[in-house]
Design an enzyme around this catalytic site. Sequence first.
Site, mmCIF file in Angstrom:
data_model
loop_
_atom_site.group_PDB
_atom_site.id
_atom_site.type_symbol
_atom_site.label_atom_id
_atom_site.label_comp_id
_atom_site.label_asym_id
_atom_site.label_seq_id
_atom_site.Cartn_x
_atom_site.Cartn_y
_atom_site.Cartn_z
ATOM 1 N N HIS A 122 0.867 -1.174 0.000
ATOM 2 C CA HIS A 122 0.000 0.000 0.000
ATOM 3 C C HIS A 122 0.912 1.235 0.000
ATOM 4 O O HIS A 122 2.036 1.176 0.492
ATOM 5 C CB HIS A 122 -0.832 -0.055 1.286
ATOM 6 C CG HIS A 122 -1.863 0.992 1.428
ATOM 7 N ND1 HIS A 122 -1.597 2.222 1.983
ATOM 8 C CD2 HIS A 122 -3.178 0.999 1.129
ATOM 9 C CE1 HIS A 122 -2.708 2.942 2.009
ATOM 10 N NE2 HIS A 122 -3.686 2.226 1.497
ATOM 11 N N ASP A 199 3.192 -4.651 7.867
ATOM 12 C CA ASP A 199 1.941 -3.917 7.707
ATOM 13 C C ASP A 199 0.810 -4.955 7.808
ATOM 14 O O ASP A 199 0.610 -5.750 6.896
ATOM 15 C CB ASP A 199 1.940 -3.223 6.339
ATOM 16 C CG ASP A 199 0.580 -2.625 6.004
ATOM 17 O OD1 ASP A 199 -0.377 -2.825 6.775
ATOM 18 O OD2 ASP A 199 0.471 -1.979 4.936
ATOM 19 N N GLN A 202 -4.309 -5.530 6.506
ATOM 20 C CA GLN A 202 -5.247 -6.469 5.868
ATOM 21 C C GLN A 202 -5.143 -7.874 6.449
ATOM 22 O O GLN A 202 -5.748 -8.806 5.919
ATOM 23 C CB GLN A 202 -5.012 -6.525 4.352
ATOM 24 C CG GLN A 202 -5.288 -5.231 3.623
ATOM 25 C CD GLN A 202 -6.763 -4.808 3.653
ATOM 26 O OE1 GLN A 202 -7.655 -5.549 4.073
ATOM 27 N NE2 GLN A 202 -7.044 -3.595 3.214
ATOM 28 N N LYS A 225 -10.824 -1.280 9.945
ATOM 29 C CA LYS A 225 -10.923 -2.431 9.038
ATOM 30 C C LYS A 225 -11.324 -3.693 9.788
ATOM 31 O O LYS A 225 -11.334 -4.788 9.244
ATOM 32 C CB LYS A 225 -9.593 -2.658 8.325
ATOM 33 C CG LYS A 225 -9.226 -1.527 7.363
ATOM 34 C CD LYS A 225 -7.983 -1.860 6.595
ATOM 35 C CE LYS A 225 -7.363 -0.645 5.930
ATOM 36 N NZ LYS A 225 -8.110 -0.148 4.784
ATOM 37 N N CYS A 366 -4.727 2.556 -3.841
ATOM 38 C CA CYS A 366 -3.551 3.007 -3.052
ATOM 39 C C CYS A 366 -2.384 2.052 -3.215
ATOM 40 O O CYS A 366 -1.626 1.800 -2.264
ATOM 41 C CB CYS A 366 -3.889 3.158 -1.574
ATOM 42 S SG CYS A 366 -4.939 4.545 -1.237
HETATM 43 N N1 PMP Z 1 -1.784 -1.008 4.369
HETATM 44 C C1 PMP Z 1 -2.681 -1.757 3.737
HETATM 45 C C2 PMP Z 1 -2.277 -3.113 3.228
HETATM 46 C C3 PMP Z 1 -3.975 -1.266 3.552
HETATM 47 O O1 PMP Z 1 -4.884 -2.020 2.918
HETATM 48 C C4 PMP Z 1 -4.321 0.009 4.049
HETATM 49 C C5 PMP Z 1 -5.706 0.586 3.863
HETATM 50 N N2 PMP Z 1 -6.286 0.368 2.636
HETATM 51 C C6 PMP Z 1 -3.335 0.739 4.715
HETATM 52 C C7 PMP Z 1 -2.089 0.205 4.860
HETATM 53 C C8 PMP Z 1 -3.621 2.080 5.266
HETATM 54 O O2 PMP Z 1 -4.588 2.018 6.247
HETATM 55 P P1 PMP Z 1 -5.243 3.349 6.831
HETATM 56 O O3 PMP Z 1 -5.887 4.033 5.679
HETATM 57 O O4 PMP Z 1 -6.220 2.869 7.843
HETATM 58 O O5 PMP Z 1 -4.117 4.128 7.403
#
Ligand code: PMP
Length: 405
Positions: A122, A199, A202, A225, A366
């Site tokens: 991401h 990270d 997910q 999430k 993203c």
């Molecule tokens: N890492 C991953 C793998 C994600 O899917 C996301 C959110 N789509 C994020 C980081 C960022 O999360 P947040 O928008 O809650 O900061």
Amino acid sequence: MFNLNPEKIRSDFPIFDRKINGKEIIYFDNAATTQKPKQVLESIMDFYKQHNANIHRGVHRLSREASDLYEQAHRTIGKFINAKQKEIIFTRNTTESLNLIYYSLSKNLKKGDEIITTLMEHHSNIVPLLELQKLNGIKVKFIDVNEDGTLDLNQYKKEITKRTKIITVAHSSNVLGTINPVEKIEKLAHENNSLFIVDAAQSAPHIRINFRKLNADFIAFSAHKMLGPTGIGALAGKKDLLEKMPAFLLGGDMIQEVHKNSWKPNKLPWKFEAGTPNIAGGVGFAEAVKYLEKIGIEKLRKHEKELAEYALARMKAVNNIEIYGPMNVEERTGIISFNMKNVSAHELAGVLDSMNNIMLRSGMLCAQPLVEGLDKKGVARISFYIYNTEEEIDIFISSLNKITC
Ligand code: PMP
């Protein structure tokens, strides 16, 4: 073991009472954010109605109650991932957790030091690194993604050097759904004395995470999430590392003492939580985790695997469809990204929404380096959670069939 009962679970989620154009909502955008059960909503309301006060600064009853609830929330999140309360820092979200780590660690990085990330990340696990590359001369290396949506693990051996200070990876991809072999990558990182950062945005909502066993130095995830409110997330870090690291934001509550010319940081985890935090959010986060624990992460995972298997089998039979990521559900979560020939991902998402209230995400998700690596301008993504059903997938498939014919 009984199976999870999505129909019963749905009755806890007020949003599913809502009808749009006389039809139910089919919410397949859980990787972006999940819906919230009434238990979480009520815990937040109850905090404001019964206990609202600022934490850590008052001797009065409400302040003590608010402090206890907020501190208890740290313990609940810690227990959820098998970490100590001191090791749980509440942040705004995964993005802030990752920024906090990289900012703080960068104080001890030198020009020419290396960080290895992957092309599956991401943006929040790429952009802070590119900034370190630009400002501090840190070299950022990327592990490639194979055709089948898995990481090219052989590449690590080629990229790791004595200057590799950090190895970071998404436990699970927000585009491909791939569950990465973090245990193997942890070994590679620590054999080289590199820090290992995961990270878990997910994965924490979908797979049992054991911080101790995983032996990551830091992991990051977001409450929203996993049934919790927006604006609160967690960073778990090993205590000895957090103790050595400089603070991120500076000001109130993160200090033990302040004098005209000096200050001393507070003890963990408060050293990394400057200013008035999202107290009600913390309470809601803990309630979300309690809700998930009551269902059981293992049952939840089984349900999502069944949905993914069913959806993949039915999607493969749709004309003109291209599906990304591993096909074996043991290697993926309930995220499925795809494209349909001659229809853009955004068009597809718009038509599914207006046809049958099917809510899914479309675009770069993203993760532009990954989506461009697939040679696409965007993808459509469905993603499941505890309240989704095979019947919803049937409506999705019949809608896709109408669009493609
Ligand atoms: N890492 C991953 C793998 C994600 O899917 C996301 C959110 N789509 C994020 C980081 C960022 O999360 P947040 O928008 O809650 O900061």
